[in-house]
Design an enzyme around this catalytic site. Structure first.
Site, PDB file in Angstrom:
ATOM      1  CB  SER A 162      40.244  42.703  28.878  1.00 25.20           C
ATOM      2  OG  SER A 162      39.976  41.837  27.811  1.00 25.20           O
ATOM      3  CE1 TYR A 181      35.067  42.133  30.793  1.00 26.27           C
ATOM      4  CE2 TYR A 181      36.288  41.713  28.761  1.00 26.27           C
ATOM      5  CZ  TYR A 181      36.223  41.708  30.138  1.00 26.27           C
ATOM      6  OH  TYR A 181      37.294  41.278  30.869  1.00 26.27           O
TER       7      TYR A 181
HETATM    8  N1  LIG Z   1      39.061  35.365  32.844  1.00 26.45           N
HETATM    9  C1  LIG Z   1      39.448  36.003  31.759  1.00 26.45           C
HETATM   10  O1  LIG Z   1      39.581  35.408  30.676  1.00 26.45           O
HETATM   11  C2  LIG Z   1      39.765  37.461  31.811  1.00 26.45           C
HETATM   12  C3  LIG Z   1      40.475  38.014  30.737  1.00 26.45           C
HETATM   13  C4  LIG Z   1      40.780  39.364  30.767  1.00 26.45           C
HETATM   14  C5  LIG Z   1      40.401  40.147  31.833  1.00 26.45           C
HETATM   15  N2  LIG Z   1      39.688  39.587  32.860  1.00 26.45           N
HETATM   16  C6  LIG Z   1      39.292  40.470  33.961  1.00 26.45           C
HETATM   17  O2  LIG Z   1      39.851  39.983  35.161  1.00 26.45           O
HETATM   18  C7  LIG Z   1      39.034  40.375  36.260  1.00 26.45           C
HETATM   19  C8  LIG Z   1      38.741  39.150  37.110  1.00 26.45           C
HETATM   20  O3  LIG Z   1      37.953  38.240  36.349  1.00 26.45           O
HETATM   21  P1  LIG Z   1      37.974  36.672  36.589  1.00 26.45           P
HETATM   22  O4  LIG Z   1      38.209  36.036  35.298  1.00 26.45           O
HETATM   23  O5  LIG Z   1      38.831  36.363  37.744  1.00 26.45           O
HETATM   24  O6  LIG Z   1      36.422  36.436  36.912  1.00 26.45           O
HETATM   25  P2  LIG Z   1      35.662  35.771  38.144  1.00 26.45           P
HETATM   26  O7  LIG Z   1      36.360  34.571  38.616  1.00 26.45           O
HETATM   27  O8  LIG Z   1      34.242  35.686  37.693  1.00 26.45           O
HETATM   28  O9  LIG Z   1      35.800  36.898  39.262  1.00 26.45           O
HETATM   29  C9  LIG Z   1      35.092  38.102  39.173  1.00 26.45           C
HETATM   30  C10 LIG Z   1      35.218  38.785  40.515  1.00 26.45           C
HETATM   31  O10 LIG Z   1      34.534  40.036  40.449  1.00 26.45           O
HETATM   32  C11 LIG Z   1      33.688  40.165  41.598  1.00 26.45           C
HETATM   33  N3  LIG Z   1      32.540  40.998  41.271  1.00 26.45           N
HETATM   34  C12 LIG Z   1      31.701  40.896  40.216  1.00 26.45           C
HETATM   35  N4  LIG Z   1      30.745  41.829  40.290  1.00 26.45           N
HETATM   36  C13 LIG Z   1      30.993  42.544  41.422  1.00 26.45           C
HETATM   37  C14 LIG Z   1      30.353  43.638  42.059  1.00 26.45           C
HETATM   38  N5  LIG Z   1      29.247  44.216  41.540  1.00 26.45           N
HETATM   39  N6  LIG Z   1      30.878  44.116  43.211  1.00 26.45           N
HETATM   40  C15 LIG Z   1      31.974  43.546  43.756  1.00 26.45           C
HETATM   41  N7  LIG Z   1      32.623  42.504  43.196  1.00 26.45           N
HETATM   42  C16 LIG Z   1      32.132  42.017  42.053  1.00 26.45           C
HETATM   43  C17 LIG Z   1      33.284  38.718  41.926  1.00 26.45           C
HETATM   44  O11 LIG Z   1      32.984  38.589  43.293  1.00 26.45           O
HETATM   45  P3  LIG Z   1      31.527  38.391  43.929  1.00 26.45           P
HETATM   46  O12 LIG Z   1      30.703  37.620  42.962  1.00 26.45           O
HETATM   47  O13 LIG Z   1      31.815  37.665  45.200  1.00 26.45           O
HETATM   48  O14 LIG Z   1      31.042  39.783  44.156  1.00 26.45           O
HETATM   49  C18 LIG Z   1      34.587  37.981  41.639  1.00 26.45           C
HETATM   50  O15 LIG Z   1      35.421  38.017  42.763  1.00 26.45           O
HETATM   51  C19 LIG Z   1      37.783  41.018  35.658  1.00 26.45           C
HETATM   52  O16 LIG Z   1      37.909  42.414  35.695  1.00 26.45           O
HETATM   53  C20 LIG Z   1      37.803  40.526  34.229  1.00 26.45           C
HETATM   54  O17 LIG Z   1      37.127  41.405  33.378  1.00 26.45           O
HETATM   55  C21 LIG Z   1      39.379  38.263  32.879  1.00 26.45           C
END
Ligand SMILES: NC(=O)c1ccc[n+]([C@@H]2O[C@H](COP(=O)([O-])OP(=O)(O)OC[C@H]3O[C@@H](n4cnc5c(N)ncnc54)[C@H](OP(=O)(O)O)[C@@H]3O)[C@@H](O)[C@H]2O)c1
Length: 263
Positions: free
Chosen positions: A143, A156
């Site tokens: 991130s 985070y």
């Molecule tokens: N969205 C943003 O603005 C942003 C910005 C920078 C970085 N990121 C990073 O990008 C990545 C994806 O985030 P996203 O925005 O796509 O969020 P999201 O839509 O909430 O997806 C999060 C994913 O992580 C999985 N997950 C969460 N806890 C877990 C666990 N204990 N075991 C296995 N799977 C788990 C969830 O699946 P289940 O609930 O089905 O387990 C889901 O598939 C993350 O690492 C996040 O920190 C996001």
């Protein structure tokens, strides 16, 4: 040399939603056979179905990344069903804007266990396979808050700094085995993770340009194709990171003004 995706075998964590889902779908379009992992089986099955109707190959393997047994079982599924692992994409993560004082200790622990240790455990399990085949690609979604400390992402951000630092150090150790590593640093992206907080934090989320998943995936694939370690996925983040490196004091002043935190 540009990285070729066609015919590769990948594990994608966080594949049930958001960025992980987007990466899994794109990998499949590029001819990658994918193991889709996350906790929610129903959501993973929907992604698998989307891939299969387009002629791709997808296997579902549910796992909680905080369970070493689950992680080992996912990697074993990749070996049994696809014959190995060429790409490990660590996308599972938990987040939400929160000041340090608002963050309960169990949330701090969860950030480290899911965002950092979960990815490390997958890497630990795939490395012997990649070493024996003398090739592999490990890509992790960090991130912007894993490159620069940002207010309200204290806990985070620490987990993402750990992930960035781990990847940066490990890439030097594994290069001799033909293993490449990348870290992507997206800004705010339209996924359930951010959408859940758009209303509660409308006062400052409206200041951000929020990226769409498809654009993030475009840049990620382009960065991986070129073998870039740090993949900054937008012009804004490139500008921000250049400021952080070259004009750190000016950036900090700008950030405090942006967050309305200047004294
Ligand atoms: N969205 C943003 O603005 C942003 C910005 C920078 C970085 N990121 C990073 O990008 C990545 C994806 O985030 P996203 O925005 O796509 O969020 P999201 O839509 O909430 O997806 C999060 C994913 O992580 C999985 N997950 C969460 N806890 C877990 C666990 N204990 N075991 C296995 N799977 C788990 C969830 O699946 P289940 O609930 O089905 O387990 C889901 O598939 C993350 O690492 C996040 O920190 C996001």
């Amino acid at each position: 040399m540009s990285y070729r995706f066609d015919g590769k075998r990948a594990i994608v964590t966080g594949a049930s939603s958001g960025i992980g889902r987007g990466i899994a779908l794109r990998f499949a379009e590029l001819g990658v056979k994918v193991v889709l992992s996350a906790r929610r089986k129903g959501e993973l099955e929907k992604v698998a179905q989307e891939i299969r109707v387009k002629g791709g190959q997808a296997v579902v393997a549910t796992a909680d990344v905080t369970s070493p047994e689950d992680v080992a079982a996912v990697v074993q599924t990749a070996v049994d069903e696809l014959g190995g692992v060429d790409i490990m994409a660590n996308c599972a993560g938990v987040a939400g804007p929160m000041t340090f004082e608002e963050t309960p200790p169990e949330r701090i622990r969860q950030h480290i266990e899911v965002n950092y240790l979960g990815a490390v455990e997958f890497v630990r399990n795939v490395l012997p396979l990649m070493k024996s085949q003398e090739s592999g690609y490990i890509v992790s979604i960090s991130s912007m808050s894993g490159l620069k400390g940002l207010p309200t992402y204290v806990s985070y951000g620490a987990s993402k700094f750990a992930l960035t630092g781990f990847s940066d150090a490990l890439r030097h150790e594994v290069k001799k085995y033909g293993i490449q590593m990348s870290v992507a640093a997206p800004p705010a992206v339209h996924t359930p993770m951010v959408d859940d907080h758009l209303e509660s934090h409308a006062d400052w989320f409206h200041k951000f340009k929020i990226m769409e998943v498809d654009k993030v995936v475009d840049r990620l694939i382009a960065g991986m194709s070129k073998g870039r370690f740090l993949i900054l996925v937008s012009t804004d983040t490139k500008f921000m990171y250049a400021m952080v490196r070259h004009f750190p004091r000016a950036f900090t002043r700008l950030m405090m003004w942006f967050y309305g935190m200047e004294k």
